[in-house]
Structures are given as C-alpha cells and as structure tokens.
Design an enzyme around this catalytic site. Structure first.
Site, PDB file in Angstrom:
ATOM      1  N   ASN A 113       0.831  -1.207   0.000  1.00  0.00           N
ATOM      2  CA  ASN A 113       0.000   0.000   0.000  1.00  0.00           C
ATOM      3  C   ASN A 113       0.859   1.248   0.000  1.00  0.00           C
ATOM      4  O   ASN A 113       1.967   1.264   0.535  1.00  0.00           O
ATOM      5  CB  ASN A 113      -0.980  -0.026   1.185  1.00  0.00           C
ATOM      6  CG  ASN A 113      -0.437   0.696   2.404  1.00  0.00           C
ATOM      7  OD1 ASN A 113      -0.539   1.920   2.515  1.00  0.00           O
ATOM      8  ND2 ASN A 113       0.179  -0.050   3.319  1.00  0.00           N
ATOM      9  N   PHE A 117      -1.731   8.165   4.393  1.00  0.00           N
ATOM     10  CA  PHE A 117      -2.560   8.736   5.467  1.00  0.00           C
ATOM     11  C   PHE A 117      -3.793   9.520   5.012  1.00  0.00           C
ATOM     12  O   PHE A 117      -3.994  10.683   5.420  1.00  0.00           O
ATOM     13  CB  PHE A 117      -1.737   9.687   6.365  1.00  0.00           C
ATOM     14  CG  PHE A 117      -0.542   9.096   7.055  1.00  0.00           C
ATOM     15  CD1 PHE A 117      -0.422   7.730   7.270  1.00  0.00           C
ATOM     16  CD2 PHE A 117       0.470   9.927   7.529  1.00  0.00           C
ATOM     17  CE1 PHE A 117       0.687   7.206   7.924  1.00  0.00           C
ATOM     18  CE2 PHE A 117       1.575   9.412   8.182  1.00  0.00           C
ATOM     19  CZ  PHE A 117       1.682   8.047   8.373  1.00  0.00           C
ATOM     20  N   SER A 182       5.837   5.125   8.488  1.00  0.00           N
ATOM     21  CA  SER A 182       5.149   4.822   7.240  1.00  0.00           C
ATOM     22  C   SER A 182       6.054   5.192   6.073  1.00  0.00           C
ATOM     23  O   SER A 182       6.633   6.280   6.046  1.00  0.00           O
ATOM     24  CB  SER A 182       3.846   5.618   7.144  1.00  0.00           C
ATOM     25  OG  SER A 182       3.403   5.596   5.803  1.00  0.00           O
ATOM     26  N   ASN A 184       5.068   5.914   3.182  1.00  0.00           N
ATOM     27  CA  ASN A 184       4.283   6.582   2.148  1.00  0.00           C
ATOM     28  C   ASN A 184       4.111   8.085   2.318  1.00  0.00           C
ATOM     29  O   ASN A 184       3.401   8.724   1.570  1.00  0.00           O
ATOM     30  CB  ASN A 184       2.914   5.909   2.038  1.00  0.00           C
ATOM     31  CG  ASN A 184       3.074   4.427   1.762  1.00  0.00           C
ATOM     32  OD1 ASN A 184       3.836   4.047   0.879  1.00  0.00           O
ATOM     33  ND2 ASN A 184       2.406   3.593   2.539  1.00  0.00           N
ATOM     34  N   THR A 185       4.723   8.633   3.347  1.00  0.00           N
ATOM     35  CA  THR A 185       4.770  10.084   3.499  1.00  0.00           C
ATOM     36  C   THR A 185       6.241  10.459   3.340  1.00  0.00           C
ATOM     37  O   THR A 185       7.067  10.008   4.133  1.00  0.00           O
ATOM     38  CB  THR A 185       4.235  10.511   4.886  1.00  0.00           C
ATOM     39  OG1 THR A 185       2.852  10.165   4.958  1.00  0.00           O
ATOM     40  CG2 THR A 185       4.391  11.998   5.113  1.00  0.00           C
ATOM     41  N   LYS A 218       6.005   3.742  16.889  1.00  0.00           N
ATOM     42  CA  LYS A 218       5.903   2.654  15.903  1.00  0.00           C
ATOM     43  C   LYS A 218       7.044   2.779  14.905  1.00  0.00           C
ATOM     44  O   LYS A 218       7.223   3.831  14.281  1.00  0.00           O
ATOM     45  CB  LYS A 218       4.552   2.722  15.182  1.00  0.00           C
ATOM     46  CG  LYS A 218       4.373   1.578  14.177  1.00  0.00           C
ATOM     47  CD  LYS A 218       2.930   1.448  13.739  1.00  0.00           C
ATOM     48  CE  LYS A 218       2.738   0.326  12.745  1.00  0.00           C
ATOM     49  NZ  LYS A 218       1.337   0.155  12.348  1.00  0.00           N
ATOM     50  N   ASN A 247       6.000  -1.451  11.258  1.00  0.00           N
ATOM     51  CA  ASN A 247       5.209  -0.971  10.134  1.00  0.00           C
ATOM     52  C   ASN A 247       5.551  -1.810   8.894  1.00  0.00           C
ATOM     53  O   ASN A 247       6.262  -2.811   9.002  1.00  0.00           O
ATOM     54  CB  ASN A 247       5.528   0.514   9.896  1.00  0.00           C
ATOM     55  CG  ASN A 247       4.309   1.288   9.427  1.00  0.00           C
ATOM     56  OD1 ASN A 247       3.606   0.841   8.510  1.00  0.00           O
ATOM     57  ND2 ASN A 247       4.050   2.422  10.043  1.00  0.00           N
TER      58      ASN A 247
HETATM   59  C1  LIG Z   1      -3.651  -0.799   3.612  1.00  0.00           C
HETATM   60  C2  LIG Z   1      -2.806  -0.545   4.842  1.00  0.00           C
HETATM   61  C3  LIG Z   1      -2.867   0.688   5.484  1.00  0.00           C
HETATM   62  C4  LIG Z   1      -2.081   0.939   6.598  1.00  0.00           C
HETATM   63  N1  LIG Z   1      -2.161   2.149   7.225  1.00  0.00           N
HETATM   64  C5  LIG Z   1      -1.419   2.387   8.336  1.00  0.00           C
HETATM   65  C6  LIG Z   1      -1.512   3.619   9.026  1.00  0.00           C
HETATM   66  O1  LIG Z   1      -2.289   4.500   8.690  1.00  0.00           O
HETATM   67  N2  LIG Z   1      -0.719   3.795  10.120  1.00  0.00           N
HETATM   68  C7  LIG Z   1       0.148   2.829  10.565  1.00  0.00           C
HETATM   69  O2  LIG Z   1       0.834   3.040  11.568  1.00  0.00           O
HETATM   70  N3  LIG Z   1       0.240   1.658   9.940  1.00  0.00           N
HETATM   71  C8  LIG Z   1      -0.517   1.408   8.849  1.00  0.00           C
HETATM   72  N4  LIG Z   1      -0.430   0.195   8.216  1.00  0.00           N
HETATM   73  C9  LIG Z   1       0.538  -0.804   8.718  1.00  0.00           C
HETATM   74  C10 LIG Z   1      -0.130  -1.810   9.646  1.00  0.00           C
HETATM   75  O3  LIG Z   1      -0.637  -1.193  10.796  1.00  0.00           O
HETATM   76  C11 LIG Z   1       0.893  -2.877  10.074  1.00  0.00           C
HETATM   77  O4  LIG Z   1       1.930  -2.286  10.799  1.00  0.00           O
HETATM   78  C12 LIG Z   1       1.502  -3.602   8.876  1.00  0.00           C
HETATM   79  O5  LIG Z   1       0.558  -3.773   7.856  1.00  0.00           O
HETATM   80  C13 LIG Z   1       2.049  -4.975   9.268  1.00  0.00           C
HETATM   81  O6  LIG Z   1       1.025  -5.801   9.781  1.00  0.00           O
HETATM   82  P1  LIG Z   1       0.249  -6.907   8.921  1.00  0.00           P
HETATM   83  O7  LIG Z   1       1.293  -7.740   8.248  1.00  0.00           O
HETATM   84  O8  LIG Z   1      -0.592  -7.648   9.906  1.00  0.00           O
HETATM   85  O9  LIG Z   1      -0.573  -6.169   7.924  1.00  0.00           O
HETATM   86  C14 LIG Z   1      -1.211  -0.073   7.093  1.00  0.00           C
HETATM   87  C15 LIG Z   1      -1.168  -1.309   6.452  1.00  0.00           C
HETATM   88  C16 LIG Z   1      -1.950  -1.569   5.339  1.00  0.00           C
HETATM   89  C17 LIG Z   1      -1.867  -2.910   4.672  1.00  0.00           C
END
Ligand SMILES: Cc1cc2nc3c(=O)[nH]c(=O)nc-3n(C[C@H](O)[C@H](O)[C@H](O)COP(=O)(O)O)c2cc1C
Length: 334
Positions: A113, A117, A182, A184-185, A218, A247
């Site tokens: 992704n 944000f 993140s 993506n920023t 985080k 993350n």
């Molecule tokens: C579509 C998507 C959006 C996410 N948005 C955020 C976010 O806004 N803030 C954040 O701290 N992590 C965000 N994450 C990261 C997740 O919180 C997590 O740290 C990461 O996906 C690893 O966990 P997982 O393998 O269970 O998905 C996002 C992940 C995905 C897939």
C-alpha cells in the site's frame, strides 16, 4: 472456511481499496458485526494482559490503518479484538496519494500500500470519539490512537503536527502511538533518528510530564541494529510506554509485484519478528513490545510472543483470514 471459500474470493474480485471500504461499511455501519459476534467473540480469561495501566482482555489487536477515522469501534469489540489502534490521523484532513494505491499479493499472502494517510483530520476524529464516549458506548477494550503528520508539513516542523494530534485526542483514547515509520509520506521515516526524534518526543513528553497517557513509538522493519539502539535510547529518555514493531517494509526482494509502497503480511513476518527479538534483547524485556507484521494464525502469534512481544496486532491477516481469525488465534494460544 466460509470466509476463505466464499467471502474472500468475492472480495478479491473487487479492487483492494474498494473491497476495504465495503467491508468497513458492512462492519461499522450495519448490524453485521453484532450478528457475527456470537461466533467470533469469546472470553479468554487466560489471555488477559495488563500493560501500561490498561487491561487487554486478549493480546490480539486491530493494527493501525484499518480504521483510520474511528468508524467501527463497536465492530472491533464485537469481532473479539483485545484492543484496537485507530488512525493514522493528521492535524488537517488530507486525501492521501492518487489511486490505485493498494495492491494484493495473493500468491504471497501480502499487500502493498501507498495510501499516504488519507483521513478526516484529528479534530473530526476527536469529535466522533467524544460523541461515542458521551453516549456511553465506549468499548470495553483499549483504544489506541496512531498519530502522524500532514504530507506538506516540513520535517523540521513535524513535532507540532504530532502535538496537535495528541492535544486533539488526548481525552478520547487510551494510548497513543507516534508513527514515524510509514514509507508513504515523503521523509517520514527520517523522523526515526537523532534530532528529529527529539523534536517530536520532547514536546509530547513536556505535554504529559506525569505519564498520564501511555505513549508508544511505531518503527519500521528496515532499521539497522544501530538505529534500533537509538530508538531504545529515545524510549528510555522520553519514558515511552512501549514500541510497536513493525510498520510495512520497503524491501520487495523476490516479490512478483514491484509497486511503490510498503509491504505487509506474510513477506514481512520474519523481519518483523527479528526486530521484536532485537528490541527485546536491547531493552532487557523491560519495555512492552506490540508485535505486528504477518500474523495470520496461532503459530505466527506464538513466534512473535516467544521473540518478546507482549501484545500483537494484525491487518493483512484479518484481510486474508476473515472475521473469525481473532478467535482462532486466541484458541490456539490457549
Ligand atoms: C492498507 C494498509 C494501510 C495501513 N495504514 C497504516 C496507518 O495509517 N498507520 C500505521 O501506523 N500503519 C498502517 N499500516 C501498517 C499496519 O498497521 C501494520 O503495521 C503492517 O501492515 C504490518 O502488519 P500486517 O502484516 O498484519 O498487515 C497499514 C497497512 C496496510 C496494509
């Protein structure tokens, strides 16, 4: 089984972000979650955890990003999550990056992704949460708030954005997570280091010198050992309540899709566990770690707990395994 055989194949016919919106609407704005509750939710007294002054009925939480705007608090409780992390929120509302910005890696049980944000802004989220509180509908599980900075805010001024998010939501969340990880920023992950880290954590600590509001950080899975040591020094210096690890990763080695963004799910699992293990060693186990990255089942959960995590979160595992995954993991842990 029903989810994997019927619901998931249907969902996976839709573009990923649209499927996410549909599921959020169905869970947060219809009675679906309460209908699923008798099957999805169980009491697991043996799995209760008490950490940084909060009681977690079980250690499996919803990871940040799934419910950025605090739409589905009751739903996450109904599905049996032991806690939830809302956000990431930013001070001002923002649309995020252009679409498409979420991609599936079904053969690897992963996602990529680059949302960036998108959210309705801290004030709006705070109002929503206040209303829920005033109406007496506050969930019985801890509610975390993941805070970030707006895209246009220069890194030198980022501290103010985090402070604004904290001020807006300090009375409507149980713990807070500084998201400096993140991918993506632009530049955000540079905030994990040196002066930038001080410029964010210092003002937040000054705002709450008595540690009334548990503050966590985080981090990215792509940090070196030296950078992890720096994080641990900051955790001690600013008396943070814990670390959320990790993350998404920018490492796409060997993946069949090379879209820009962060990778989550199975491809992230091993590295995330490695970071948890390093942090556990560096902190001597005295700092709670929320382990996140590629948790799909009880074995994945056990691995991260054995590496030193006290709590776990999932996002991609929830997408791939469906609404009964929390119950299944908890039963497996028992
Ligand atoms: C579509 C998507 C959006 C996410 N948005 C955020 C976010 O806004 N803030 C954040 O701290 N992590 C965000 N994450 C990261 C997740 O919180 C997590 O740290 C990461 O996906 C690893 O966990 P997982 O393998 O269970 O998905 C996002 C992940 C995905 C897939």
């Amino acid at each position: 089984m029903l989810y994997r055989r019927v619901a998931r194949p249907l969902f996976f016919l839709l573009p990923p972000e649209f499927a996410h919106h549909l599921s959020l609407i169905a869970l947060a704005h219809t009675p679906l979650a309460s209908l699923l509750a008798p099957l999805a939710r169980r009491e697991f007294p043996g799995l209760e955890r008490k950490l940084f002054g909060l009681t977690f009925p079980n250690p499996i939480g919803l990871a940040a990003g799934f419910d950025k705007n605090a739409e589905g608090l009751a739903a996450w409780e109904s599905l049996g999550f032991g806690f939830m992390e809302l956000g990431t929120i930013t001070p001002r509302p923002q649309p995020g990056n252009p679409r498409p910005r979420v991609f599936r890696l079904p053969s690897r049980q992963g996602l990529i992704n680059r949302l960036g944000f998108p959210n309705v802004g801290a004030e709006d989220v705070a109002r929503r949460l206040s209303r829920i509180k005033l109406a007496g509908h506050w969930p019985h599980i801890p509610v975390g708030m993941n805070i970030g900075k707006n895209k246009e805010t220069p890194l030198e001024e980022a501290g103010r954005d985090y402070l604004l998010c904290f001020r807006a939501t300090r009375n409507v969340a149980d713990y807070f997570v500084v998201n400096v990880s993140s991918p993506n920023t632009p530049g955000l992950r540079e905030l994990q280091q040196g002066q930038f880290l001080d410029s964010i954590l210092g003002p937040l600590r000054d705002e709450d010198p008595d540690l009334r509001h548990p503050l966590l950080i985080k981090i990215a899975p792509d940090l070196s050992d030296g950078q992890l040591e720096e994080i641990v020094r900051a955790v001690d210096k600013y008396r943070l309540a814990g670390i959320v690890a990790t993350n998404t990763t920018v490492d796409k080695t060997g993946l069949p899709l090379q879209e820009e963004g962060g990778v989550s799910g199975r491809p992230l699992a091993a590295r995330s566990t490695e970071v948890i293990r390093s942090l556990h060693r560096l902190t001597g186990g005295r700092v709670p770690i929320i382990g996140v990255g590629g948790v799909f089942n009880a074995d994945d959960a056990k691995e991260k707990l054995a590496a030193g995590a006290s709590l776990l979160q999932l996002y991609t595992g929830f997408v791939y395994e469906g609404p009964f995954v929390i119950r299944k993991i908890c039963e497996g842990l028992l």
